[in-house]
Design a protein around this motif. Structure first.
Motif, PDB file in Angstrom:
ATOM      1  N   ARG A  27       0.852  -1.192   0.000  1.00 29.80           N
ATOM      2  CA  ARG A  27       0.000   0.000   0.000  1.00 29.80           C
ATOM      3  C   ARG A  27       0.886   1.241   0.000  1.00 29.80           C
ATOM      4  NH1 ARG A  27      -5.330  -0.964   1.127  1.00 29.80           N
ATOM      5  NH2 ARG A  27      -5.873  -2.958   2.097  1.00 29.80           N
ATOM      6  N   GLY A  28       0.408   2.296  -0.657  1.00 32.35           N
ATOM      7  CA  GLY A  28       1.143   3.551  -0.629  1.00 32.35           C
ATOM      8  C   GLY A  28       2.447   3.544  -1.395  1.00 32.35           C
ATOM      9  N   TYR A  29       2.637   2.553  -2.293  1.00 35.16           N
ATOM     10  CA  TYR A  29       3.816   2.495  -3.157  1.00 35.16           C
ATOM     11  C   TYR A  29       5.094   2.619  -2.335  1.00 35.16           C
ATOM     12  CZ  TYR A  29       6.656   3.272  -7.379  1.00 35.16           C
ATOM     13  OH  TYR A  29       7.583   3.182  -8.381  1.00 35.16           O
ATOM     14  N   VAL A  30       5.782   3.760  -2.396  1.00 33.70           N
ATOM     15  CA  VAL A  30       7.067   3.932  -1.716  1.00 33.70           C
ATOM     16  C   VAL A  30       6.954   3.721  -0.210  1.00 33.70           C
ATOM     17  CG1 VAL A  30       6.769   6.430  -1.475  1.00 33.70           C
ATOM     18  CG2 VAL A  30       9.065   5.466  -1.541  1.00 33.70           C
ATOM     19  N   LYS A  31       5.769   3.953   0.344  1.00 38.50           N
ATOM     20  CA  LYS A  31       5.552   3.750   1.780  1.00 38.50           C
ATOM     21  C   LYS A  31       5.874   2.317   2.190  1.00 38.50           C
ATOM     22  CE  LYS A  31       2.040   4.671   5.322  1.00 38.50           C
ATOM     23  NZ  LYS A  31       0.638   5.147   5.536  1.00 38.50           N
ATOM     24  N   THR A  32       5.718   1.388   1.244  1.00 34.72           N
ATOM     25  CA  THR A  32       6.032  -0.021   1.503  1.00 34.72           C
ATOM     26  C   THR A  32       7.503  -0.203   1.864  1.00 34.72           C
ATOM     27  OG1 THR A  32       4.348  -0.598  -0.148  1.00 34.72           O
ATOM     28  CG2 THR A  32       5.833  -2.358   0.548  1.00 34.72           C
TER      29      THR A  32
END
Length: 298
Positions: A207-212
């Protein structure tokens, strides 16, 4: 920075020059500089999508220069003319694109067009990674197209099987067999360095792309402090950057106000826009959506 070649667009008197941008870690990037006929009133860096070469944005960059903006397009390390040696040998990653390449391009933009407002047009990854830039606050505003979390869980069922195959079968098998991802075999841009493809796979499965990647791939970032004005354009026929994935990406910017505009192709007199065609000449009547937004901050 060194010039490679120079030419003029005789119809518009736009000067286009190929240059080399050297990053803080000494990695060279191939880039193109578009200078308007009169002194630039603002300057724009175009952040490319994953595996997309800078030539793809030439028509759009020319339009921006015609409107009085200085522009830089570039190839991320490991892509296009920025490949040194073979792609298999490239140590590039999504993180180095955001932490090294994008800041170096912005510094070059400031050098070539001093004392003007600076903007980013981000396409897909080119807008997702800006929170990794140490100098992101030097941007006055940014406008993204097709930038979202790319989360597989939010994709339409009609596209989900294709997306899962590419991310979770094709990428690991290609990296294993060839030492990089042969994205060109499935129409997904240029061959990708293995670390780029591996992070892309990991981040799109979360989830959240770069947040991963926070706390693992990503040690330092600026996503939670960015308050720069932003506009997020998406096409409602885009299988990747759908509205749910755009909101998922925006959740990574907790202190940023964002405008979202969803484009409906038929209502805009085009057959399709999807994830890529906003930057084609067939959609050039949509490009003022970007320049009109930036003019608010000039």
């Amino acid at each position: 920075m060194s010039s490679i070649s120079e030419q003029n667009d005789t119809e518009t008197n736009i000067n286009v020059k190929d240059i080399t941008i050297v990053c803080a870690d000494s990695a060279p990037l191939a880039a193109s500089l578009f200078s308007p006929s009169l002194p630039a009133k603002a300057a724009i860096m175009i952040g490319p999508a994953t595996g997309i070469k800078r030539q793809f944005y030439r028509a759009f960059a020319t339009y921006l220069a015609e409107q009085g903006f200085g522009v830089i397009t570039y190839d991320n390390r490991g892509i296009g003319d920025s490949v040194k040696g073979s792609v298999k040998q490239s140590d590039a990653s999504l993180v180095t694109w955001g932490e090294q390449d994008m800041p170096a391009v912005l510094e070059s933009l400031k050098l070539h067009f001093p004392h003007v407002p600076y903007f980013l047009v981000g396409h897909s990854a080119g807008g997702q990674l800006l929170g990794l830039m140490y100098n992101v606050r030097d941007l006055t505003a940014f406008c993204n197209f097709g930038s979202s979390s790319g989360s597989l869980r939010n994709m339409r069922k009609s596209y989900l099987i294709k997306a899962h195959f590419f991310m979770n079968v094709f990428i690991p098998v290609s990296n294993l067999l060839f030492g990089h991802t042969k994205s060109q075999w499935v129409g997904m841009g240029e061959p990708l360095p293995k670390k780029v493809a591996r992070q892309w796979q990991k981040w799109c499965n979360g989830r959240g792309y770069v947040k991963t990647g926070f706390g693992s791939d990503v040690i330092q970032h600026h996503y939670d402090t960015i308050q720069i004005p932003s506009k997020w354009l998406l096409a409602n026929d885009d299988d990747i950057a759908n509205i749910r994935n755009v909101h998922d990406m925006l959740s990574v910017f907790p202190n940023m106000d964002a405008e979202i505009e969803e484009l409906e192709p038929k209502a805009l007199n085009v057959n399709e826009i999807g994830h890529m065609k906003f930057f084609s000449r067939k959609c050039q009547h949509l490009w003022p959506k970007v320049t009109d937004y930036f003019k608010r901050y000039m």
